[in-house]
Design a protein around this motif. Sequence first.
Motif, PDB file in Angstrom:
ATOM      1  N   ILE A  30       0.906  -1.149   0.000  1.00 48.45           N
ATOM      2  CA  ILE A  30       0.000   0.000   0.000  1.00 48.45           C
ATOM      3  C   ILE A  30       0.945   1.199   0.000  1.00 48.45           C
ATOM      4  O   ILE A  30       1.591   1.475   1.029  1.00 48.45           O
ATOM      5  N   HIS A  31       1.076   1.846  -1.145  1.00 48.81           N
ATOM      6  CA  HIS A  31       2.094   2.900  -1.238  1.00 48.81           C
ATOM      7  C   HIS A  31       1.534   4.258  -0.821  1.00 48.81           C
ATOM      8  O   HIS A  31       0.612   4.785  -1.445  1.00 48.81           O
ATOM      9  N   PHE A  32       2.128   4.811   0.237  1.00 49.49           N
ATOM     10  CA  PHE A  32       1.680   6.085   0.802  1.00 49.49           C
ATOM     11  C   PHE A  32       2.316   7.262   0.075  1.00 49.49           C
ATOM     12  O   PHE A  32       3.533   7.267  -0.159  1.00 49.49           O
ATOM     13  N   LYS A  39       5.995  17.439  -5.304  1.00 49.06           N
ATOM     14  CA  LYS A  39       6.945  16.494  -5.903  1.00 49.06           C
ATOM     15  C   LYS A  39       6.396  15.066  -5.873  1.00 49.06           C
ATOM     16  O   LYS A  39       6.431  14.346  -6.873  1.00 49.06           O
ATOM     17  N   MET A  40       5.864  14.693  -4.716  1.00 47.97           N
ATOM     18  CA  MET A  40       5.314  13.333  -4.587  1.00 47.97           C
ATOM     19  C   MET A  40       4.074  13.162  -5.452  1.00 47.97           C
ATOM     20  O   MET A  40       3.883  12.124  -6.086  1.00 47.97           O
ATOM     21  N   ALA A  41       3.239  14.180  -5.460  1.00 48.16           N
ATOM     22  CA  ALA A  41       1.991  14.096  -6.229  1.00 48.16           C
ATOM     23  C   ALA A  41       2.307  13.934  -7.720  1.00 48.16           C
ATOM     24  O   ALA A  41       1.659  13.148  -8.426  1.00 48.16           O
ATOM     25  N   ALA A  42       3.347  14.635  -8.187  1.00 49.61           N
ATOM     26  CA  ALA A  42       3.705  14.551  -9.607  1.00 49.61           C
ATOM     27  C   ALA A  42       4.165  13.139  -9.965  1.00 49.61           C
ATOM     28  O   ALA A  42       4.002  12.681 -11.103  1.00 49.61           O
ATOM     29  N   LYS A  43       4.732  12.448  -8.985  1.00 46.68           N
ATOM     30  CA  LYS A  43       5.236  11.090  -9.238  1.00 46.68           C
ATOM     31  C   LYS A  43       4.137  10.030  -9.161  1.00 46.68           C
ATOM     32  O   LYS A  43       4.354   8.884  -9.559  1.00 46.68           O
ATOM     33  N   ALA A  44       2.974  10.388  -8.608  1.00 41.24           N
ATOM     34  CA  ALA A  44       1.937   9.379  -8.330  1.00 41.24           C
ATOM     35  C   ALA A  44       1.558   8.532  -9.559  1.00 41.24           C
ATOM     36  O   ALA A  44       1.508   7.298  -9.464  1.00 41.24           O
ATOM     37  N   ASP A  60      -1.732  11.648   9.616  1.00 39.81           N
ATOM     38  CA  ASP A  60      -0.403  11.951  10.159  1.00 39.81           C
ATOM     39  C   ASP A  60       0.654  11.901   9.046  1.00 39.81           C
ATOM     40  O   ASP A  60       0.554  11.089   8.126  1.00 39.81           O
ATOM     41  N   ALA A  61       1.654  12.764   9.180  1.00 39.55           N
ATOM     42  CA  ALA A  61       2.711  12.991   8.184  1.00 39.55           C
ATOM     43  C   ALA A  61       2.308  14.078   7.178  1.00 39.55           C
ATOM     44  O   ALA A  61       3.111  14.458   6.328  1.00 39.55           O
ATOM     45  N   VAL A  62       1.072  14.567   7.277  1.00 40.81           N
ATOM     46  CA  VAL A  62       0.667  15.746   6.484  1.00 40.81           C
ATOM     47  C   VAL A  62       0.503  16.887   7.484  1.00 40.81           C
ATOM     48  O   VAL A  62      -0.239  16.750   8.471  1.00 40.81           O
ATOM     49  N   LEU A 179      -1.487  -3.032  11.007  1.00 40.55           N
ATOM     50  CA  LEU A 179      -0.840  -2.658  12.270  1.00 40.55           C
ATOM     51  C   LEU A 179      -0.313  -1.224  12.168  1.00 40.55           C
ATOM     52  O   LEU A 179       0.336  -0.875  11.175  1.00 40.55           O
ATOM     53  N   GLY A 180      -0.585  -0.417  13.182  1.00 39.19           N
ATOM     54  CA  GLY A 180      -0.015   0.940  13.264  1.00 39.19           C
ATOM     55  C   GLY A 180       0.926   1.004  14.455  1.00 39.19           C
ATOM     56  O   GLY A 180       0.540   1.421  15.550  1.00 39.19           O
ATOM     57  N   PRO A 181       2.184   0.567  14.275  1.00 38.12           N
ATOM     58  CA  PRO A 181       3.053   0.353  15.440  1.00 38.12           C
ATOM     59  C   PRO A 181       3.425   1.616  16.203  1.00 38.12           C
ATOM     60  O   PRO A 181       3.688   1.543  17.410  1.00 38.12           O
ATOM     61  N   ALA A 182       3.461   2.780  15.536  1.00 42.55           N
ATOM     62  CA  ALA A 182       3.924   3.987  16.242  1.00 42.55           C
ATOM     63  C   ALA A 182       2.851   4.497  17.202  1.00 42.55           C
ATOM     64  O   ALA A 182       3.103   4.674  18.400  1.00 42.55           O
TER      65      ALA A 182
HETATM   66  C1  LIG Z   1      10.120   9.583   4.652  1.00 43.71           C
HETATM   67  C2  LIG Z   1      10.105  10.731   3.666  1.00 43.71           C
HETATM   68  C3  LIG Z   1       9.811  12.034   4.407  1.00 43.71           C
HETATM   69  C4  LIG Z   1      11.459  10.793   2.992  1.00 43.71           C
HETATM   70  O1  LIG Z   1      11.391  11.763   1.952  1.00 43.71           O
HETATM   71  P1  LIG Z   1      12.693  12.392   1.330  1.00 43.71           P
HETATM   72  O2  LIG Z   1      12.281  13.287   0.219  1.00 43.71           O
HETATM   73  O3  LIG Z   1      13.522  12.971   2.432  1.00 43.71           O
HETATM   74  O4  LIG Z   1      13.439  11.090   0.794  1.00 43.71           O
HETATM   75  P2  LIG Z   1      14.406  10.918  -0.437  1.00 43.71           P
HETATM   76  O5  LIG Z   1      15.093   9.614  -0.288  1.00 43.71           O
HETATM   77  O6  LIG Z   1      15.285  12.128  -0.568  1.00 43.71           O
HETATM   78  O7  LIG Z   1      13.414  10.862  -1.675  1.00 43.71           O
HETATM   79  C5  LIG Z   1      13.853  10.462  -2.944  1.00 43.71           C
HETATM   80  C6  LIG Z   1      12.822  10.846  -3.972  1.00 43.71           C
HETATM   81  O8  LIG Z   1      11.664  10.030  -3.783  1.00 43.71           O
HETATM   82  C7  LIG Z   1      10.523  10.858  -3.602  1.00 43.71           C
HETATM   83  N1  LIG Z   1       9.654  10.220  -2.604  1.00 43.71           N
HETATM   84  C8  LIG Z   1       9.942   9.981  -1.312  1.00 43.71           C
HETATM   85  N2  LIG Z   1       8.937   9.346  -0.734  1.00 43.71           N
HETATM   86  C9  LIG Z   1       7.982   9.166  -1.682  1.00 43.71           C
HETATM   87  C10 LIG Z   1       6.713   8.552  -1.667  1.00 43.71           C
HETATM   88  N3  LIG Z   1       6.201   8.024  -0.545  1.00 43.71           N
HETATM   89  N4  LIG Z   1       6.012   8.503  -2.818  1.00 43.71           N
HETATM   90  C11 LIG Z   1       6.491   9.067  -3.927  1.00 43.71           C
HETATM   91  N5  LIG Z   1       7.710   9.663  -4.010  1.00 43.71           N
HETATM   92  C12 LIG Z   1       8.447   9.712  -2.891  1.00 43.71           C
HETATM   93  C13 LIG Z   1      11.059  12.188  -3.094  1.00 43.71           C
HETATM   94  O9  LIG Z   1      10.136  13.216  -3.401  1.00 43.71           O
HETATM   95  C14 LIG Z   1      12.352  12.286  -3.841  1.00 43.71           C
HETATM   96  O10 LIG Z   1      12.082  12.756  -5.155  1.00 43.71           O
HETATM   97  P3  LIG Z   1      13.229  13.489  -6.058  1.00 43.71           P
HETATM   98  O11 LIG Z   1      14.266  12.453  -6.350  1.00 43.71           O
HETATM   99  O12 LIG Z   1      12.490  13.937  -7.283  1.00 43.71           O
HETATM  100  O13 LIG Z   1      13.753  14.613  -5.201  1.00 43.71           O
HETATM  101  C15 LIG Z   1       9.043  10.483   2.563  1.00 43.71           C
HETATM  102  O14 LIG Z   1       9.398   9.296   1.908  1.00 43.71           O
HETATM  103  C16 LIG Z   1       7.631  10.425   3.039  1.00 43.71           C
HETATM  104  O15 LIG Z   1       7.064  11.438   3.460  1.00 43.71           O
HETATM  105  N6  LIG Z   1       6.991   9.248   2.960  1.00 43.71           N
HETATM  106  C17 LIG Z   1       5.626   9.061   3.387  1.00 43.71           C
HETATM  107  C18 LIG Z   1       5.532   9.139   4.891  1.00 43.71           C
HETATM  108  C19 LIG Z   1       4.156   8.771   5.380  1.00 43.71           C
HETATM  109  O16 LIG Z   1       3.195   8.677   4.631  1.00 43.71           O
HETATM  110  N7  LIG Z   1       4.015   8.561   6.679  1.00 43.71           N
HETATM  111  C20 LIG Z   1       2.748   8.188   7.253  1.00 43.71           C
HETATM  112  C21 LIG Z   1       2.538   6.713   7.260  1.00 43.71           C
HETATM  113  S1  LIG Z   1       3.300   5.892   8.643  1.00 43.71           S
HETATM  114  C22 LIG Z   1       2.269   6.293   9.942  1.00 43.71           C
HETATM  115  O17 LIG Z   1       1.429   7.124   9.831  1.00 43.71           O
HETATM  116  C23 LIG Z   1       2.433   5.561  11.237  1.00 43.71           C
HETATM  117  C24 LIG Z   1       1.156   4.874  11.703  1.00 43.71           C
HETATM  118  C25 LIG Z   1       0.759   3.686  10.939  1.00 43.71           C
HETATM  119  O18 LIG Z   1       0.068   5.757  11.712  1.00 43.71           O
HETATM  120  C26 LIG Z   1       1.433   4.424  13.133  1.00 43.71           C
HETATM  121  O19 LIG Z   1       2.233   3.475  13.281  1.00 43.71           O
HETATM  122  O20 LIG Z   1       0.859   5.005  14.048  1.00 43.71           O
END
Ligand SMILES: CC(C)(COP(=O)(O)OP(=O)(O)OC[C@H]1O[C@@H](n2cnc3c(N)ncnc32)[C@H](O)[C@@H]1OP(=O)(O)O)[C@@H](O)C(=O)NCCC(=O)NCCSC(=O)C[C@](C)(O)C(=O)O
Length: 352
Positions: A30-32, A39-44, A60-62, A179-182
């Motif tokens: 499930i890709h978040f 940037k992320m939206a453009a890649k979707a 969370d995370a927004v 599972l939401g471990p955090a």
């Molecule tokens: C961790 C972060 C900040 C690192 O983001 P970054 O930009 O610092 O990483 P990067 O390695 O530099 O990224 C490389 C490239 O990949 C892109 N990118 C990076 N991630 C994605 C993605 N997901 N989808 C699409 N594209 C992505 C990013 O924009 C970048 O593009 P670029 O090369 O053009 O500059 C970032 O990956 C991110 O925000 N990911 C999603 C985090 C998320 O959704 N968290 C919430 C779920 S976990 C949770 O809520 C807990 C739970 C269940 O509730 C509980 O246990 O309680």
Amino acid sequence: MRSPKDFFAPLAVGAPEPVRQIPALPSRMIHFFDPSNEKMAAKAPEIAKKVDVLLGNLEDAVKAERKEAARTGLVEIAKANDFGSTQLWTRVNSLDSPWVLDDLITLVTEIGDKLDVIMVPKVEGAQDIHYVDRLLAQLEARAGLSKPLLVHAILETASGVANVEEIAGASPRMQGISLGPADLAASRRMKTTRVGGGHPGYLVRTDPVGEDLTTGRTTYQQDLWHYTVARMVDACAMHGILPYYGPFGDIRDVVGCEDQFRNAFLLGCVGAWSLHPAQIDIAKRVFSPSPEDVAWARRVIAEMGDGTGAVMIDGKMQDDASVKQCRVVAELADALAASDPELAEAYREAQS
Ligand SMILES: CC(C)(COP(=O)(O)OP(=O)(O)OC[C@H]1O[C@@H](n2cnc3c(N)ncnc32)[C@H](O)[C@@H]1OP(=O)(O)O)[C@@H](O)C(=O)NCCC(=O)NCCSC(=O)C[C@](C)(O)C(=O)O
Ligand SMILES: [Mg+2]
């Protein structure tokens, strides 16, 4: 609790009939992504081609000031793209937040026909699912939808774990649980600061030899999530819905991530979350049975004929129960191969 006779009746006039069986569609990852992050939206659209499920995250995370932008961004992305066989899910804000009502009203009325599943965070008990269930029925009727939206609960409160069986059976919309471990760690007052994964302090140690308590005592790190995942798997299996491991926050540790995902796969989970593109292939690899295992399962099924009795294959006893396990593996392989030509080829090669 609703009477079993009424369980499959729509909860609002004009709402679609609830489904009687949850579709076992591929959902290895499930890709978040954050739809407010340009940037992320453009890649979707590109990422959608590589994943089984694309999820627009609003919770969370927004950032609080980006909540509305995330909601609007998801509506725009859904309207502008056809993701084909890739499912589109969303995670709405929690039921006590100021955003969730508008999340549901906007998403169901604007893109309800594009969305497959709505993930609900911080579910505490069946009452939370009942609330969402009725509201979705009202909104589906307003939007004139013909297909009901399904609901996925995140298991991330102590109360949710205590009530997991009733959550799994709370509505015919229930598609699965992650599972939401955090949040769960915080809710339980566990003393960890990680998003999923193990902890070096949670271990067992071999007994001392003689008087020396410190040397020669091997330690083994234990899985903090074993009890919760196993309980979630049972609750889901009991109600015919699908269990998932959730997030693994140490993006750099691709090895630890693979181990955690594989533990969940072996225990019965069908998928996990990918938070970063680096985790997509890990989930794909782990949650697809290996070609060797599939070839073995098919051999046992073939040699067991009508599936009864006992036979010896390569020195191992097979009977009615082991053939059932082999059918689980073979049926999963068939379902995944139907939409993954590379995997289908790997399974064919291992068979020959
Ligand atoms: C961790 C972060 C900040 C690192 O983001 P970054 O930009 O610092 O990483 P990067 O390695 O530099 O990224 C490389 C490239 O990949 C892109 N990118 C990076 N991630 C994605 C993605 N997901 N989808 C699409 N594209 C992505 C990013 O924009 C970048 O593009 P670029 O090369 O053009 O500059 C970032 O990956 C991110 O925000 N990911 C999603 C985090 C998320 O959704 N968290 C919430 C779920 S976990 C949770 O809520 C807990 C739970 C269940 O509730 C509980 O246990 O309680
Ligand atoms: Mg959470």
